[in-house]
Design an enzyme around this catalytic site. Structure first.
Site, mmCIF file in Angstrom:
data_model
loop_
_atom_site.group_PDB
_atom_site.id
_atom_site.type_symbol
_atom_site.label_atom_id
_atom_site.label_comp_id
_atom_site.label_asym_id
_atom_site.label_seq_id
_atom_site.Cartn_x
_atom_site.Cartn_y
_atom_site.Cartn_z
ATOM 1 N N HIS A 273 34.610 35.519 45.191
ATOM 2 C CA HIS A 273 35.386 34.833 44.154
ATOM 3 C C HIS A 273 36.002 33.572 44.762
ATOM 4 O O HIS A 273 36.641 33.623 45.820
ATOM 5 C CB HIS A 273 36.465 35.783 43.641
ATOM 6 C CG HIS A 273 37.247 35.276 42.475
ATOM 7 N ND1 HIS A 273 36.776 35.332 41.175
ATOM 8 C CD2 HIS A 273 38.476 34.710 42.402
ATOM 9 C CE1 HIS A 273 37.681 34.822 40.352
ATOM 10 N NE2 HIS A 273 38.730 34.438 41.071
ATOM 11 N N SER B 280 38.519 37.358 46.779
ATOM 12 C CA SER B 280 38.819 35.933 46.648
ATOM 13 C C SER B 280 39.164 35.346 48.008
ATOM 14 O O SER B 280 40.096 35.826 48.671
ATOM 15 C CB SER B 280 40.020 35.735 45.723
ATOM 16 O OG SER B 280 40.486 34.401 45.863
ATOM 17 N N ASP C 222 38.462 30.484 44.108
ATOM 18 C CA ASP C 222 39.561 30.001 43.272
ATOM 19 C C ASP C 222 39.798 28.513 43.481
ATOM 20 O O ASP C 222 40.285 28.092 44.535
ATOM 21 C CB ASP C 222 40.840 30.769 43.626
ATOM 22 C CG ASP C 222 40.852 32.164 43.017
ATOM 23 O OD1 ASP C 222 40.565 32.290 41.810
ATOM 24 O OD2 ASP C 222 41.154 33.127 43.751
ATOM 25 N N MET D 42 43.235 37.323 33.370
ATOM 26 C CA MET D 42 44.228 37.171 34.449
ATOM 27 C C MET D 42 45.321 38.215 34.265
ATOM 28 O O MET D 42 45.891 38.336 33.176
ATOM 29 C CB MET D 42 44.873 35.778 34.406
ATOM 30 C CG MET D 42 43.983 34.613 34.785
ATOM 31 S SD MET D 42 43.207 34.697 36.410
ATOM 32 C CE MET D 42 44.600 35.003 37.489
ATOM 33 N N HIS E 173 36.007 30.216 39.899
ATOM 34 C CA HIS E 173 37.083 30.320 38.911
ATOM 35 C C HIS E 173 37.853 29.000 38.922
ATOM 36 O O HIS E 173 38.627 28.740 39.846
ATOM 37 C CB HIS E 173 37.990 31.510 39.300
ATOM 38 C CG HIS E 173 39.178 31.694 38.422
ATOM 39 N ND1 HIS E 173 40.225 32.524 38.764
ATOM 40 C CD2 HIS E 173 39.497 31.186 37.202
ATOM 41 C CE1 HIS E 173 41.140 32.501 37.802
ATOM 42 N NE2 HIS E 173 40.719 31.685 36.846
ATOM 43 N N MET F 221 40.655 26.766 37.938
ATOM 44 C CA MET F 221 42.001 26.690 37.367
ATOM 45 C C MET F 221 42.394 25.223 37.372
ATOM 46 O O MET F 221 43.213 24.765 38.184
ATOM 47 C CB MET F 221 42.965 27.552 38.198
ATOM 48 C CG MET F 221 42.779 29.040 37.930
ATOM 49 S SD MET F 221 43.481 30.066 39.225
ATOM 50 C CE MET F 221 42.141 30.015 40.394
ATOM 51 N N GLY G 55 42.274 39.565 46.258
ATOM 52 C CA GLY G 55 42.521 38.571 47.297
ATOM 53 C C GLY G 55 43.269 39.165 48.468
ATOM 54 O O GLY G 55 42.696 39.543 49.493
ATOM 55 N N ASP H 241 41.642 39.769 37.324
ATOM 56 C CA ASP H 241 42.020 38.960 38.483
ATOM 57 C C ASP H 241 43.541 38.905 38.635
ATOM 58 O O ASP H 241 44.233 38.375 37.760
ATOM 59 C CB ASP H 241 41.457 37.542 38.262
ATOM 60 C CG ASP H 241 41.624 36.631 39.454
ATOM 61 O OD1 ASP H 241 42.219 37.043 40.461
ATOM 62 O OD2 ASP H 241 41.160 35.478 39.366
ATOM 63 N N MET I 260 41.819 25.245 42.415
ATOM 64 C CA MET I 260 43.095 24.879 41.781
ATOM 65 C C MET I 260 43.338 23.383 41.918
ATOM 66 O O MET I 260 43.082 22.806 42.983
ATOM 67 C CB MET I 260 44.243 25.632 42.451
ATOM 68 C CG MET I 260 44.060 27.142 42.419
ATOM 69 S SD MET I 260 45.518 27.977 43.070
ATOM 70 C CE MET I 260 44.952 29.679 43.059
HETATM 71 C C1 DX5 Z 1 45.288 33.744 41.328
HETATM 72 C C2 DX5 Z 1 43.821 33.769 41.646
HETATM 73 C C3 DX5 Z 1 43.350 35.078 42.151
HETATM 74 C C4 DX5 Z 1 44.019 35.525 43.409
HETATM 75 C C5 DX5 Z 1 44.082 37.023 43.428
HETATM 76 O O1 DX5 Z 1 45.643 32.539 40.800
HETATM 77 O O2 DX5 Z 1 43.029 33.431 40.510
HETATM 78 O O3 DX5 Z 1 41.931 35.149 42.280
HETATM 79 O O4 DX5 Z 1 43.383 35.089 44.559
HETATM 80 O O5 DX5 Z 1 44.814 37.381 44.539
HETATM 81 P P1 DX5 Z 1 45.571 38.773 44.660
HETATM 82 O O6 DX5 Z 1 44.482 39.826 44.664
HETATM 83 O O7 DX5 Z 1 46.276 38.655 45.958
HETATM 84 O O8 DX5 Z 1 46.453 38.902 43.471
HETATM 85 ZN ZN ZN Z 2 40.693 33.871 40.530
#
Ligand code: DX5
Ligand code: ZN
Length: 217
Positions: A34, A9, A36, A138, A67, A69, A198, A176, A38
C-alpha cells in the site's frame, strides 16, 4: 469466509531503506504493497511521488496499491500508472468528476478505486459503484499512521457488502487505518477483502506471524 488480503503501508517504513521494507512485505506473506501519497493540502502531511513507486517496482512481486490523498488526483494518474501502480485509488472528497476519473484509470489498464474519509457516507459514492474495482473505507482521518481505528466506520463496510450483493458488483472492499491485532477481528467480521496496515506491520518483530494473525489464521 475467505481470508483477507493484507496490504502493508510503507508510510510506516524507514524511508531511508524502502527497498528493504518491500522485501519484508513479500517475505511476510502479505500480497499487496500500500502506497500512501499525500500532498500536504488534502491531508496535513507529505510523503512521496511516482519516482519512488517506480524505483521500488522491481523490488517487489506484490500488487501495488496506490492511495492518493491529494487534491486534483487527475494530475497524477498517468505518472503513477507508468510507475507501476496496479490499483489507483483517489478520494471522493477531492473530485467533482469522479466518474470521468475512474474511466480514465481503467483506460490506462489499471484498477480504479474510490475512497471515503470517516465523515463521508457510502451514499455519496453509490452512483460510482458500478465503475469501481476497489472501495477504500478510511477508519481514521487520513494523514498519519499510528492512529486509533474509529469502529463506527465499519458500518460502511457492511453497507458496501450489502450493495455489492444486491446489485451483483465485484469491487473489493478495503479498510485503512488503525488495523492491528486488537482490531483485526472486527474488521474481518465486517466483511473486508483487503486490510491496510502501517504501524502494526512495521513495528511487529515477527511480521509473518502478524500477517497470519491479521488474516485470522
Ligand atoms: C493514513 C494512511 C494509512 C496509514 C495506516 O492516512 O492512509 O494507509 O498508513 O497506518 P496505520 O495502520 O498505522 O493506521
Ligand atoms: Zn492509505
Amino acid at each position: 469466509m475467505k481470508k483477507p488480503i493484507v496490504a502493508p503501508s510503507i508510510l510506516s517504513a524507514d524511508f531511508s531503506n524502502v527497498a528493504a521494507a518491500v522485501a519484508d512485505i513479500d517475505a511476510a506473506g502479505a500480497e499487496w504493497v500500500h502506497l500512501d501519497v499525500m500532498d500536504g493540502k488534502f491531508v496535513p502531511n507529505l510523503t512521496f511521488g511516482p519516482k519512488l513507486v517506480k524505483d521500488i517496482r522491481d523490488k517487489s512481486a506484490g500488487v501495488f496499491d496506490v492511495h492518493l490523498m491529494t487534491y486534483q488526483p487527475e494530475q497524477f494518474i498517468d505518472s503513477f500508472a507508468q510507475a507501476g501502480a496496479d490499483y489507483i485509488t483517489f478520494h471522493a472528497e477531492a473530485v467533482v468528476h469522479g466518474h470521468r476519473l475512474l474511466a480514465g484509470i481503467r483506460g490506462l489498464g489499471k484498477k480504479a478505486g474510490i475512497s471515503v474519509v470517516p465523515s463521508t457516507p457510502v451514499s455519496s459514492i453509490e452512483p460510482l459503484l458500478p465503475f469501481v474495482d476497489l472501495t477504500l473505507v478510511m477508519t481514521v482521518n487520513p494523514g498519519f499512521g499510528g492512529q486509533e481505528l474509529i469502529p463506527e466506520c465499519l458500518e460502511k463496510v457492511q453497507k458496501l457488502v450489502e450493495i455489492r450483493e444486491q446489485r451483483g458488483f465485484r469491487f473489493l472492499i478495503s479498510v485503512d487505518g488503525g488495523i492491528n491485532e486488537a482490531t483485526a477481528r472486527m474488521v474481518r467480521e465486517a466483511g473486508v477483502d483487503v486490510m491496510v496496515t502501517g504501524s502494526a506491520f512495521f513495528n511487529a518483530p515477527d511480521k509473518s506471524s502478524l500477517v497470519a494473525r491479521l488474516k485470522g489464521s
